[in-house]
Scaffold this motif. Sequence first.
Motif, mmCIF file in Angstrom:
data_model
loop_
_atom_site.group_PDB
_atom_site.id
_atom_site.type_symbol
_atom_site.label_atom_id
_atom_site.label_comp_id
_atom_site.label_asym_id
_atom_site.label_seq_id
_atom_site.Cartn_x
_atom_site.Cartn_y
_atom_site.Cartn_z
ATOM 1 N N ILE A 174 39.797 3.753 -19.731
ATOM 2 C CA ILE A 174 39.856 2.400 -19.057
ATOM 3 C C ILE A 174 39.482 1.431 -20.019
ATOM 4 C CG2 ILE A 174 38.693 1.121 -17.643
ATOM 5 C CD1 ILE A 174 38.324 3.439 -15.441
ATOM 6 N N LEU A 175 38.142 1.700 -21.029
ATOM 7 C CA LEU A 175 37.823 0.992 -21.998
ATOM 8 C C LEU A 175 39.055 0.299 -23.018
ATOM 9 C CD1 LEU A 175 34.342 1.701 -22.577
ATOM 10 C CD2 LEU A 175 35.328 -0.264 -21.295
ATOM 11 N N LYS A 176 39.883 1.711 -23.187
ATOM 12 C CA LYS A 176 40.985 1.633 -24.144
ATOM 13 C C LYS A 176 42.056 0.740 -23.789
ATOM 14 C CE LYS A 176 43.782 4.690 -27.260
ATOM 15 N NZ LYS A 176 44.036 5.992 -27.269
ATOM 16 N N TRP A 177 42.434 0.975 -22.438
ATOM 17 C CA TRP A 177 43.242 -0.007 -21.753
ATOM 18 C C TRP A 177 42.759 -1.475 -21.638
ATOM 19 C CZ3 TRP A 177 43.947 3.688 -16.989
ATOM 20 C CH2 TRP A 177 44.785 4.759 -17.083
ATOM 21 N N GLY A 178 41.590 -1.510 -21.471
ATOM 22 C CA GLY A 178 41.017 -2.739 -21.172
ATOM 23 C C GLY A 178 40.978 -3.537 -22.490
ATOM 24 N N ALA A 220 43.301 5.354 -11.867
ATOM 25 C CA ALA A 220 42.489 3.959 -12.613
ATOM 26 C C ALA A 220 43.639 2.874 -13.016
ATOM 27 C CB ALA A 220 41.658 4.571 -13.638
ATOM 28 N N GLY A 221 44.526 3.656 -13.380
ATOM 29 C CA GLY A 221 45.475 2.543 -14.012
ATOM 30 C C GLY A 221 46.215 1.491 -13.201
ATOM 31 N N VAL A 222 46.380 2.176 -12.138
ATOM 32 C CA VAL A 222 47.053 1.128 -11.063
ATOM 33 C C VAL A 222 46.427 -0.188 -10.910
ATOM 34 C CG1 VAL A 222 45.823 2.109 -8.908
ATOM 35 C CG2 VAL A 222 47.962 0.976 -8.627
ATOM 36 N N PHE A 223 45.041 -0.161 -11.056
ATOM 37 C CA PHE A 223 44.087 -1.437 -10.882
ATOM 38 C C PHE A 223 44.370 -2.349 -11.853
ATOM 39 C CE2 PHE A 223 41.703 1.676 -8.294
ATOM 40 C CZ PHE A 223 41.685 1.113 -7.122
ATOM 41 N N LEU A 224 44.796 -1.686 -13.193
ATOM 42 C CA LEU A 224 44.908 -2.455 -14.432
ATOM 43 C C LEU A 224 46.450 -2.878 -14.630
ATOM 44 C CD1 LEU A 224 42.669 -0.657 -16.708
ATOM 45 C CD2 LEU A 224 42.316 -2.752 -15.482
ATOM 46 N N MET A 245 37.844 -8.616 -24.920
ATOM 47 C CA MET A 245 38.743 -7.914 -23.751
ATOM 48 C C MET A 245 38.875 -8.700 -22.620
ATOM 49 S SD MET A 245 37.247 -4.389 -21.658
ATOM 50 C CE MET A 245 36.745 -3.508 -23.183
ATOM 51 N N PRO A 246 40.257 -8.812 -22.327
ATOM 52 C CA PRO A 246 40.606 -9.561 -21.143
ATOM 53 C C PRO A 246 40.052 -9.084 -19.832
ATOM 54 C CG PRO A 246 42.590 -8.630 -22.275
ATOM 55 C CD PRO A 246 41.642 -8.153 -22.921
ATOM 56 N N ASP A 247 39.774 -9.742 -18.951
ATOM 57 C CA ASP A 247 39.194 -9.392 -17.637
ATOM 58 C C ASP A 247 38.092 -8.584 -17.672
ATOM 59 O OD1 ASP A 247 41.658 -10.210 -16.846
ATOM 60 O OD2 ASP A 247 42.571 -8.469 -16.867
ATOM 61 N N LYS A 248 37.514 -8.774 -18.817
ATOM 62 C CA LYS A 248 36.070 -7.930 -19.150
ATOM 63 C C LYS A 248 35.202 -7.761 -17.773
ATOM 64 C CE LYS A 248 32.678 -7.859 -22.954
ATOM 65 N NZ LYS A 248 32.468 -8.489 -24.284
ATOM 66 N N SER A 249 34.809 -8.856 -17.397
ATOM 67 C CA SER A 249 33.832 -8.754 -15.993
ATOM 68 C C SER A 249 34.451 -7.707 -15.095
ATOM 69 C CB SER A 249 33.594 -9.992 -15.573
ATOM 70 O OG SER A 249 34.660 -10.788 -15.283
ATOM 71 N N LYS A 250 35.792 -8.093 -14.735
ATOM 72 C CA LYS A 250 36.495 -7.322 -13.698
ATOM 73 C C LYS A 250 36.532 -5.644 -13.971
ATOM 74 C CE LYS A 250 39.459 -10.961 -12.312
ATOM 75 N NZ LYS A 250 40.815 -11.584 -12.775
ATOM 76 N N PHE A 268 34.580 -4.173 -16.136
ATOM 77 C CA PHE A 268 33.067 -3.517 -16.057
ATOM 78 C C PHE A 268 32.496 -3.497 -14.495
ATOM 79 C CE2 PHE A 268 32.832 -4.337 -20.632
ATOM 80 C CZ PHE A 268 32.346 -3.266 -21.001
ATOM 81 N N PHE A 269 32.988 -4.430 -13.853
ATOM 82 C CA PHE A 269 32.894 -4.151 -12.405
ATOM 83 C C PHE A 269 33.254 -2.841 -11.801
ATOM 84 C CE2 PHE A 269 33.808 -5.087 -7.745
ATOM 85 C CZ PHE A 269 32.472 -5.353 -7.502
ATOM 86 N N LEU A 270 34.706 -2.799 -12.112
ATOM 87 C CA LEU A 270 35.121 -1.389 -11.431
ATOM 88 C C LEU A 270 34.698 -0.193 -12.061
ATOM 89 C CD1 LEU A 270 38.949 -2.542 -11.474
ATOM 90 C CD2 LEU A 270 37.492 -1.963 -9.411
ATOM 91 N N LEU A 271 34.110 -0.421 -13.573
ATOM 92 C CA LEU A 271 33.750 0.946 -13.990
ATOM 93 C C LEU A 271 32.364 1.145 -13.346
ATOM 94 C CD1 LEU A 271 34.302 0.651 -17.778
ATOM 95 C CD2 LEU A 271 35.048 2.380 -16.338
ATOM 96 N N VAL A 272 31.539 0.228 -13.026
ATOM 97 C CA VAL A 272 30.148 0.501 -12.541
ATOM 98 C C VAL A 272 30.426 0.919 -11.177
ATOM 99 C CG1 VAL A 272 28.193 -0.803 -11.611
ATOM 100 C CG2 VAL A 272 29.040 -1.415 -13.859
ATOM 101 N N ILE A 273 31.442 0.587 -10.468
ATOM 102 C CA ILE A 273 31.436 1.109 -9.070
ATOM 103 C C ILE A 273 31.858 2.475 -9.172
ATOM 104 C CG2 ILE A 273 33.149 1.231 -7.125
ATOM 105 C CD1 ILE A 273 33.051 -1.840 -7.240
ATOM 106 N N PHE A 274 32.860 2.764 -10.091
ATOM 107 C CA PHE A 274 33.276 4.242 -10.514
ATOM 108 C C PHE A 274 32.069 4.835 -10.660
ATOM 109 C CE2 PHE A 274 34.407 7.082 -13.878
ATOM 110 C CZ PHE A 274 35.273 8.029 -13.061
ATOM 111 N N LEU A 275 31.332 4.402 -11.707
ATOM 112 C CA LEU A 275 30.335 5.319 -12.222
ATOM 113 C C LEU A 275 29.361 5.789 -10.973
ATOM 114 C CD1 LEU A 275 29.612 4.102 -15.800
ATOM 115 C CD2 LEU A 275 30.630 6.096 -15.099
ATOM 116 N N VAL A 276 28.789 4.660 -10.205
ATOM 117 C CA VAL A 276 27.880 4.828 -9.255
ATOM 118 C C VAL A 276 28.656 5.975 -8.164
ATOM 119 C CG1 VAL A 276 26.957 3.610 -7.007
ATOM 120 C CG2 VAL A 276 26.810 2.574 -9.352
ATOM 121 N N ILE A 277 29.721 5.812 -7.825
ATOM 122 C CA ILE A 277 30.311 6.648 -6.737
ATOM 123 C C ILE A 277 30.168 8.144 -7.352
ATOM 124 C CG2 ILE A 277 32.714 7.441 -5.581
ATOM 125 C CD1 ILE A 277 33.016 4.328 -5.338
#
Lengths: 543, 262, 385, 331, 132
Positions: free
Chosen positions: D50-54, D278-282, E1-6, E8-17
């Motif tokens: 995801i970070l790579k995509w990001g 995950a990709g669908v969100f991006l 990174m574009p949409d950085k906050s968004k 990271f927000f999604l990543l945090v949600i993912f990690l928490v779940i």
Amino acid sequence: MSNLKPDELSRINYTPPEEDWMAVPVQMRKGMYCHGASENSLTTVGFPNPRKWSSADTDWKLPDNWQEIVLKGMAERLEKYRSFHIFMDICVRCGACADKCHFFLGTGDPKNMPVLRAELLRSVYRREFTTAGKILGKLSGSRQLTEDVLKEWWYYFFQCTECRRCSVFCPYGIDTAEITMIARELLNLLGLNIEWIAGPVANCYMKGNHLGLEPHTITSSIDFLLDEIEEVTGVKIEPTFNRKGAEILFVTPSGDLFADPGTYTCMGYLMLFHQLGLDYTWSTYASEGGNFGSFTSNEMGKRLNSKIYAEAKRLGVKWILGGECGHMWRVLNQYMDTWNGPADFLQVPVSPITGTVFENAASTKMVHISEFTADLLKHNKIEIDPSRNDHYKVTYHDSCNPSRGMGLLEEPRYIIKKVCNNFFEMPENTIREKTFCCGSGSGLNASEDMELRLRGGFPRANAVKHVHDKHGVNMLSCICAIDRAALTTLMDYWVPGVKVIGVTELLANAMKMKGENDRETDLRGEPLSGAQDGEEKEDSEDA
Amino acid sequence: MSVDRRQFLKAAGATGLLGLLGSPLFKIFAPGELEASPELKEGMAKSAKRWAMVVDMKAFPTEESYNKCIEACNNIHNIPHIENEKHEIKWIWAEKYENAFPDSYNGYVSESIEKMKFLVLCNNCENPPCVRVCPTKATFKREDGIVVMDYHRCIGCRFCMAACPYGARSFNWRDPRPFIKNLNPSYPTRTKGVVEKCNFCADRLYRGELPACVEASNGALIFGDLKDENSNVRKTLRSKFTITRKPELGTFPGVYYIIGGS
Amino acid sequence: MIEKALSGSKYYWAWICFLLAVILVGVAAYIRQFHYGLGLTGMSRDVSWGFYIAQFTFFVGVAASAVMVVLPYYLHDFKRFGRITILGEFLAIPSVIMCMLFIFVDMGQPTRILNVILHPTPNSVMFWDMIVLSGYLMLNIVVGWVSLSSHYKLVHPPKWIKPLVFLSIPWAFSIHTVTAFLYSGLPARHFWLSAIMAVRFLSSAFASGPALLVLLCLLIKRITKFDPGDRAIKGLVTIVTYALIVSIFFVGLELFTAFYSHIPGHMQSFKYLYFGLEGHGKLIPLMWFSTLLAITAVLLLLIPATRTNQTTLVIACIFVHVSLWVDKGFGFVIGGFIPNPLEKITEYWPTLNELLVTAGIWSIGMLVLTALYRIAIVVKVELEA
Amino acid sequence: MKILLPFLGVIGIVLVAFVGVGLLNLQYLFGVIIPYTAFAVFLAGVVLRILKWGRSAVPFCIPTTVGQQKSFPWIKRNRFDNPSNNFEVIVRMALEVLLFRSLFSNTSTALKEDERRLVHQSSKWLWLGGLAFHWSFFIVLLRHFRLFMDPVPASLYLVESMDGFVQLGVPVLYWTGLILLISVTYLFIRRVVITNVRYISLPNDHFPLLLVLFIALTGLIMRYVLKVNVISVKAFTVGLFSLKPNLTQDLGLIFYIHLLLVSVLLAYFPFSKLMHSAGVFLSPTRNMPNNSRRIRHINPWNYPVKVHTYEEYENDFRDKMKTVGLPLEKE
Amino acid sequence: MPDKSKIFFLLVIFLVIVTSPFIYNMVRTPAGVVVKLNTPVIDNMTVKQCILPKEQMIHDHMKILNSWRDDVVRGNHREFGKIDGVMYEKSLQLTCLHCHSNKSEFCDRCHTYASVSVYCWDCHVAQKENKL
């Protein structure tokens, strides 16, 4: 014209061959591709690898390090376009897109399924840029970038019109247009364009429009149209060119100036603006709304597009009005402001006639003619006699880009319904966001690839045929210059008896002008179905 | 499938995947399987070809005498006491002549019979309509003639209640447990949503005991094998005039009544 | 085509939201019943089936009545029903769904519903009812959907659809026959123990179902752009008229047999329903109301002036439907349980919770009907445009 | 080959667990090391991917517009298929992710040979199969949390009681397990049977389907046929999820097979198309509002390009322009 | 990174779940499950044994009970067999609960632990313990 008759051309086999697609080498079939880009065209705009070559040759005269160039280009673009990066990774090959592409439906060639078209590129991506591809090799569906693969890219990425229909159905929104655009950029790194794109690009770059009309040719073309208008309506119109201080700059695809039936649409613009007394000007420098640069590379698109804002700035207009064109509006809607904005020297567009503020164009400051006209009609600012279009039974073709790259669906319909009495929609899965491409978009409307165009236009023509048979539709309206050119050919072949018309032409037919004569014909010189016809009809019904 | 000691081990060894893989691996799949235990002996069950009952009304001199039978049944089977008549659960209960035998009631019976309460219960018919209609075989007739309910299987459609000509069936309109005063821990209750009825104490018979009501009846209820010429029931039927409820329906009830005379 | 049910005017959505709200209430009421038990209904040890099963019985009739448009159209080439066959088939689908739901909510142990399939019991009429109902549902879904979508695509329907259409005709008769057998095969219930039960069911069904269809057609004509056609409606009205008369005739036969033979068991339920028995008579007003409606309806339908006048026609059809609904969807089932086998009387009246669950199921039925009709009508209108 | 190899792969995984645990007694490897490794690979892999995509730029605003744009107030716009702000984008994305809206509108096209007519009809089977598969998989996974957490959170009971509404002897039947098996089988069969889909399918399309199919199968076998000791299993999994693995339990080989299959799925996940979740969100065509005419979208790597200026243009054509009387900057 | 906050927000949600079981078990320290076997009847047994070996009972008790109910109700086969001269009936209440009279300690512990809810107790009652 293709040698095959419609009956033969529409015998299409959708069953893929037995062997794996990677094992089927590309077979470049005449009639299915365009000539390669000429040395001249590439040199004019400073593109790499200009040379004399033909796509029919075995040797495409590639630079020695061509693989390196392509792979470096890919790596660069993976970082520059998240869309590209994501679309390379997340396709699950569910097949939802497979039967959505007009080229697949028209040819049955499995590599025209959007998913496989993308796989042509993905297979190389997987090998060069993913761990799994490197380890698993062929098992992961990856392959080496060879010259054959390159040729396959060239063949198939110039068999995609970037119409985005597949993207509508893709559960992840994978957009083949985006992939094709990147693929064409990569090909252009090696000088592998088609002349039908490279030529207009060079023209547009040097002369301001695709057709290469020089300033004096533009004015004389329009003069010719003005004479025609006077002949039909008796109204004399005097438009201005490159006039500083005008309120509005009008930009339309140059095709409308030169080729029928686009010229009638152009006459429509002239008549409408005259009737409104609009303070506007044409430009010979920014005399092209369309943008074949965008079929080449992002950079080239930007280079060509820059002229519109530059000219608007130079002339000091308040805002810009854009004519009927398809990909032009994708560019104007999704790219122009990002490329060449901000247009802070312009003002938020306001219709001088109705006072409507075009909030949705607050940043680009560019308004679509259909939005402009629909607003006029909504406020009853033009007097309309729809019966003047009674000799037409009209259907409407949504152009791909305004529908799937913008969402302009209702405005033209609103106009059509106001200005003509006989309007019939094509089947629902072939209109609006599900519309079928004319088969000639994205620079493929050459004559040497006629079979490809006819095949690609088959689904669209088929839907027209449906309303032609059912309702006697004889006029296919649209808001796209390429459509007007391409669909005419398409109709002559598939659905003889159906002509193509721009929405503004329909409007101009029905519009009552100050000081006009009693019109006996429409803009094309066709007699109107006047009062007598109507009475006769009623009589016969009574009898 | 059945699980007693012998059958269980046989069945387990042969199932599906395990059979294919052979027994050495079986332990890894299903750890803890062990060897069989010693042989078993026969039980003490009372058995019959057709259980039947005779209700000798003369032998119930007082209300108390037949209430004992009802109470014995209610207590043993955890039958709830629900005040609301609509939701009552009844396995064995008492009814007036005109209700127990509506078709033979002529309006002019003797005063003693008019006052008499007849014990009614499931007739465990020879030809039970309730079994015929049950869509899941939750009600079925055993080989010994007892019409049994499988409360595990009953879906509560109540078709059997519509079919029963004797009103012998009750439905658990709600959870019965709050209405059971003295819970008998050795017998289950029923859950809400199933039909229930008398089953001639099939479990007691198996343990060699008589049905609870019979035991409490002081000889007024005679129970035995209808197909055994020497059984109490047959002896009684031979010697006394008996009737059954609604004989015209052809259900052949297994409960007979001695009403009067000698 | 499903997506066509997902677009519509604000009235359409208001109606859908209303139905969804009622469904929600129904579901809540059912959850309450699920946790408490069927004691929340008005049913009892003596009247062990009530409103739910009565509604089931009635809607089996509505479902079966689809055959009244399918049969003339397919077997007798009765062209004027061509425009409404799909309406008939699409009326059958929600009807059968409602039937199944009514049975489901009537079950004491719904979690064990699979037992009916796990332990199939061919000697039980209910087992056959499950088979014929699910079969009929499938037949109507397949036939209705395939012919509508072929029509929509302007292609000929596939060849295999014809046999299914023909199969659906006897099948429609079978669902109501089997449902009648649920009742008429029970030894101790004299009221139901009648050989003409199946035909009586069918005749009342062929009156109430088409009457509903007439009302729906008139409603559709009014609020949509689709016109089912006056001639089709006329055809339906004829069917309603004679089916109703036959239905009343059959009731007369039952009354004759019961009262002329004067066998108490046969008379008691009728007495209870129409005159009261031993001081009990909760249903008397309802039953006479039903009778009155039926007779009025017969008159309205027989007299040409009122038959052709749309207002009186609507009234007549409402009367037919309501009358038979009261008769079959209430009186018939309850009456059979009174008196009980011990000749005691326990009366029945549905409770609020029971009615809410019922309303929820009706709403589900209407939701399905609305969606299906919406699809069919949009398709038809588009094709005719 | 495309189908056989993945099939053999999955069978191979089963055999590895069979041999590894059943014959070689490598419980620690298969019960602890592999699951932990797989989980770590999954976590790190997904995050890095995801970070790579990001890190890739989003230069242009390119939503696919699947409905009417926002223009005049009197034209009814399609808010969620052509979103014009972030809220509408979120709704569009939610409809896409939760209900598979794009697939819902799927069509299938056939050529009627006799009339040479293309017939487009709506086609919902893929939508239905996909939706059933993903949702049942999700609920099945959610239900597994009862084995991961001690004590079991109350909210899981609700899921279980609704899923396990129907009794089928002991234990109750979980619908989702059955639906998962049916839907994954359907998805696999359609890949094999529909010629065009078979043609586009790669081994790594068949592999995850077969993997999930076998995971579902082994799970169902454990629950309904072999009745693995759930207490042992929970003691083991809770151990894993408390970072205190213990292998004192007797778990049965079938459990190890299930566990290895799941581990492979986890480890495979970040490197495969399964990342579509995950990709669908991006996906820029779905996660951007169509407002680029109203609000300027910034391209982070926008750079100046060589253009043909008006000045150059006038220089090129000054005489011709003069002839027809066009205004000039320089005479 | 574009949409950085968004992102990271999604990543945090993912990690928490994904790591929620770890977090949960860290916060709620798992208690595990201990089954109490001690009841008066069992304590008095000289040889502490069940009707089948312990391991088999743990593994198969649900299958056994499931088949017993058909055996008893439908087949009238009620005898399980004799152990040390004592006949055991196929009965949850009479046989199982006779020794294991501590349902809440013996049955419920495990069933709650693994969240396996059974409907046995809708009808069958545990001695003494069962509060009505």
